[in-house]
Design an enzyme around this catalytic site. Structure first.
Site, short mmCIF file in Angstrom:
data_model
loop_
_atom_site.label_atom_id
_atom_site.label_comp_id
_atom_site.label_asym_id
_atom_site.label_seq_id
_atom_site.Cartn_x
_atom_site.Cartn_y
_atom_site.Cartn_z
N ARG A 1 46.41 36.40 37.92
CA ARG A 1 45.66 35.89 36.78
C ARG A 1 46.14 36.50 35.48
O ARG A 1 46.14 37.73 35.32
CB ARG A 1 44.18 36.23 37.00
CG ARG A 1 43.24 35.71 35.96
CD ARG A 1 41.85 36.20 36.27
NE ARG A 1 41.36 35.69 37.54
CZ ARG A 1 40.73 34.52 37.67
NH1 ARG A 1 40.49 33.79 36.62
NH2 ARG A 1 40.31 34.13 38.84
N CYS B 1 34.68 54.17 30.23
CA CYS B 1 36.02 53.56 30.30
C CYS B 1 36.63 53.48 28.90
O CYS B 1 36.04 52.85 28.00
CB CYS B 1 35.93 52.17 30.93
SG CYS B 1 34.95 52.17 32.45
N CYS C 1 31.93 33.93 40.91
CA CYS C 1 32.53 35.27 40.89
C CYS C 1 31.61 36.17 40.09
O CYS C 1 31.03 35.72 39.09
CB CYS C 1 33.91 35.20 40.24
SG CYS C 1 34.69 36.82 40.07
N CYS D 1 36.89 50.11 26.75
CA CYS D 1 35.83 49.10 26.79
C CYS D 1 34.90 49.10 25.58
O CYS D 1 34.39 50.14 25.16
CB CYS D 1 35.02 49.27 28.07
SG CYS D 1 33.86 47.92 28.32
N CYS E 1 26.56 50.32 28.32
CA CYS E 1 26.98 50.78 29.66
C CYS E 1 27.11 52.32 29.69
O CYS E 1 27.68 52.92 28.78
CB CYS E 1 28.31 50.13 30.05
SG CYS E 1 28.84 50.56 31.72
N CYS F 1 32.67 33.06 36.37
CA CYS F 1 32.67 34.51 36.58
C CYS F 1 31.63 35.16 35.68
O CYS F 1 31.67 34.99 34.46
CB CYS F 1 34.03 35.10 36.22
SG CYS F 1 35.39 34.32 37.08
N CYS G 1 38.75 40.11 44.04
CA CYS G 1 39.51 39.93 42.80
C CYS G 1 39.71 41.32 42.24
O CYS G 1 38.74 41.97 41.85
CB CYS G 1 38.72 39.04 41.84
SG CYS G 1 39.45 38.95 40.19
N1 SAM Z 1 31.17 46.93 34.47
C1 SAM Z 1 31.94 46.32 35.47
C2 SAM Z 1 33.12 47.14 35.88
O1 SAM Z 1 33.64 47.89 35.08
O2 SAM Z 1 33.58 46.99 37.01
C3 SAM Z 1 32.39 44.92 35.14
C4 SAM Z 1 32.82 44.52 33.76
S1 SAM Z 1 34.35 45.22 33.15
C5 SAM Z 1 34.30 44.77 31.45
C6 SAM Z 1 35.64 44.22 33.89
C7 SAM Z 1 37.07 44.56 33.60
O3 SAM Z 1 37.45 44.06 32.34
C8 SAM Z 1 37.48 46.01 33.56
O4 SAM Z 1 37.65 46.55 34.83
C9 SAM Z 1 38.79 45.95 32.81
O5 SAM Z 1 39.86 45.82 33.72
C10 SAM Z 1 38.66 44.69 31.95
N2 SAM Z 1 38.58 45.03 30.52
C11 SAM Z 1 37.51 45.58 29.89
N3 SAM Z 1 37.78 45.79 28.58
C12 SAM Z 1 39.05 45.39 28.37
C13 SAM Z 1 39.91 45.36 27.22
N4 SAM Z 1 39.52 45.83 26.04
N5 SAM Z 1 41.16 44.86 27.36
C14 SAM Z 1 41.57 44.41 28.57
N6 SAM Z 1 40.81 44.41 29.68
C15 SAM Z 1 39.57 44.89 29.60
FE1 SF4 Z 2 30.95 49.75 31.68
FE2 SF4 Z 2 32.97 48.63 30.37
FE3 SF4 Z 2 33.45 50.52 32.16
FE4 SF4 Z 2 32.58 48.10 33.00
S1 SF4 Z 2 34.53 48.54 31.98
S2 SF4 Z 2 31.88 50.12 33.68
S3 SF4 Z 2 31.25 47.56 31.28
S4 SF4 Z 2 32.31 50.79 30.23
#
Ligand code: SAM
Ligand code: SF4
Ligand code: DTB
Length: 334
Positions: free
Chosen positions: A276, A73, A144, A76, A69, A113, A204
């Site tokens: 949730r 973030c 979802c 992530c 990606c 989802c 959501c």
């Molecule tokens: N890329 C898309 C986005 O960021 O909107 C969708 C996938 S992203 C992985 C979905 C959500 O998963 C993130 O917004 C975050 O809130 C949650 N998430 C991701 N990594 C996480 C982690 N290590 N621990 C807890 N929540 C996590």
């Molecule tokens: Fe990409 Fe992870 Fe951020 Fe979603 S949460 S935009 S998958 S880096």
């Protein structure tokens, strides 16, 4: 007990929620910091007025496009900017997605989802994701997706395909957001939420706790959600799963009692939403999960994996449900 008396010792009067949009940080802070028993009693009272307290909705997650990606973030595993050792993959074939969804349905999940590690879907991806929504919908499940930012046209196409929910988290307070993510801003998140709402898809939206934020950031995040023109139908509260190689790998974990306070506050502030209990359950004791259900959480992800990280398996969850007398929520009751 009403909002004013939550911080006193009274225990009997009716719970009331203020009008939508009427939440202030001060009011929410007073509740969050109220004596724990008062906060939980109020949350459970609000919960019972709106839901069967012994029913929890089950959703299943699938990563339809993993890793690589472009976003940064800080939490992530899937950001190309972090050395997490995760193998990136292409968008999954539609028939494989349908096969996985069929297994999840047969194991009791009512919502499917699908998540993609994208900043946003490209025009060339849309036909495939639309086919996934149509295929999963045809299995009789709720659908979802979480695909990153959407414009109105994309949201409208997904709605037409039968998408029930779109997940798009604001993650934390506006103040703390820029410490976690630099490749997009809070306003962009809110804009996608608006496009999703306008298209008629249910929202959501929640966040992550345990990223080193202050309590005020958690509270402010809930104030933003509760004050949206319409609060999200589903509010995921994720507890950070620390991932080696990410900037938040060593973040200070949230204390369990504080976590339960967040759940209770979400329940009180968004009485009709599904709250949730999302990521992080493998690091929670049964007792912490039980208190979270008591505080008003009524939805979980089931199955061994979330998107890339572990989740308690089916066996562990059904044992916990049996011990607590909790049953899976039927589709019609949601
Ligand atoms: N890329 C898309 C986005 O960021 O909107 C969708 C996938 S992203 C992985 C979905 C959500 O998963 C993130 O917004 C975050 O809130 C949650 N998430 C991701 N990594 C996480 C982690 N290590 N621990 C807890 N929540 C996590
Ligand atoms: Fe990409 Fe992870 Fe951020 Fe979603 S949460 S935009 S998958 S880096
Ligand atoms: C949400 O708020 N939590 C889910 C779902 N929306 C997409 C994702 C949790 C991801 C946990 C980390 C992982 O599996 O990589």
């Amino acid at each position: 007990m009403d909002m004013q008396t939550a911080s006193s010792t009274q225990t009997s009067p009716q719970a009331q929620s203020p009008d939508p949009g009427a939440w202030t940080l001060e009011k929410a802070q007073a509740l969050y910091h109220a004596p724990f028993n008062n906060l939980l009693f109020l949350a459970q009272t609000v919960h019972r007025q709106n839901f069967d307290p012994n029913k929890v909705q089950l959703s299943r997650l699938l990563s339809i496009k993993t890793g690589g990606c472009p976003e940064d973030c800080g939490y992530c595993s899937q950001s190309a900017r972090h050395e997490t050792g995760l193998k990136a993959s292409k968008l999954m074939e539609v028939r494989r997605v349908i096969a996985e969804a069929t297994k999840a349905r047969d194991a009791g999940a009512t919502r499917y989802c699908m998540g993609a590690a994208w900043r946003n879907p490209k025009a060339r991806d849309m036909d495939a994701v639309v086919a996934m929504v149509e295929g999963v919908k045809a299995l009789g499940m709720e659908t979802c997706m979480t695909l990153g930012m959407l414009d109105l046209e994309q949201a409208a196409r997904l709605k037409q395909a039968g998408l029930d929910y779109y997940n798009h988290n604001i993650d934390t307070s506006e103040r703390y957001y820029s410490e976690i993510i630099s490749t997009r801003g809070y306003a962009e998140r809110l804009d996608t939420l608006e496009q999703v709402r306008r298209s008629g898809i249910k929202v959501c939206c929640g966040g992550i706790v345990g990223m080193g934020e202050d309590p005020v950031d958690r509270i402010d995040m809930l104030v933003t959600l509760a004050n949206l023109p319409e609060p999200p139908e589903s509010v995921p509260i994720n507890m950070l799963i620390p991932i080696a190689g990410t900037p938040l790998a060593e973040a200070k974990p949230i204390e369990p009692i504080e976590f339960v306070r967040v759940i209770a506050l979400a329940r009180i502030m968004m009485p009709k939403s599904h709250v949730r209990l999302s990521a992080g359950r493998t690091a929670m004791t049964d007792e912490m999960q039980a208190l979270s259900f008591f505080a008003g959480a009524n939805s979980i992800f089931v199955g061994d994996t979330l998107l890339t990280a572990d989740n308690p398996g089916e066996d562990k969850d059904s044992l916990l449900f049996r011990r607590l007398g909790i049953e899976p929520m039927e589709l019609e009751a949601q």
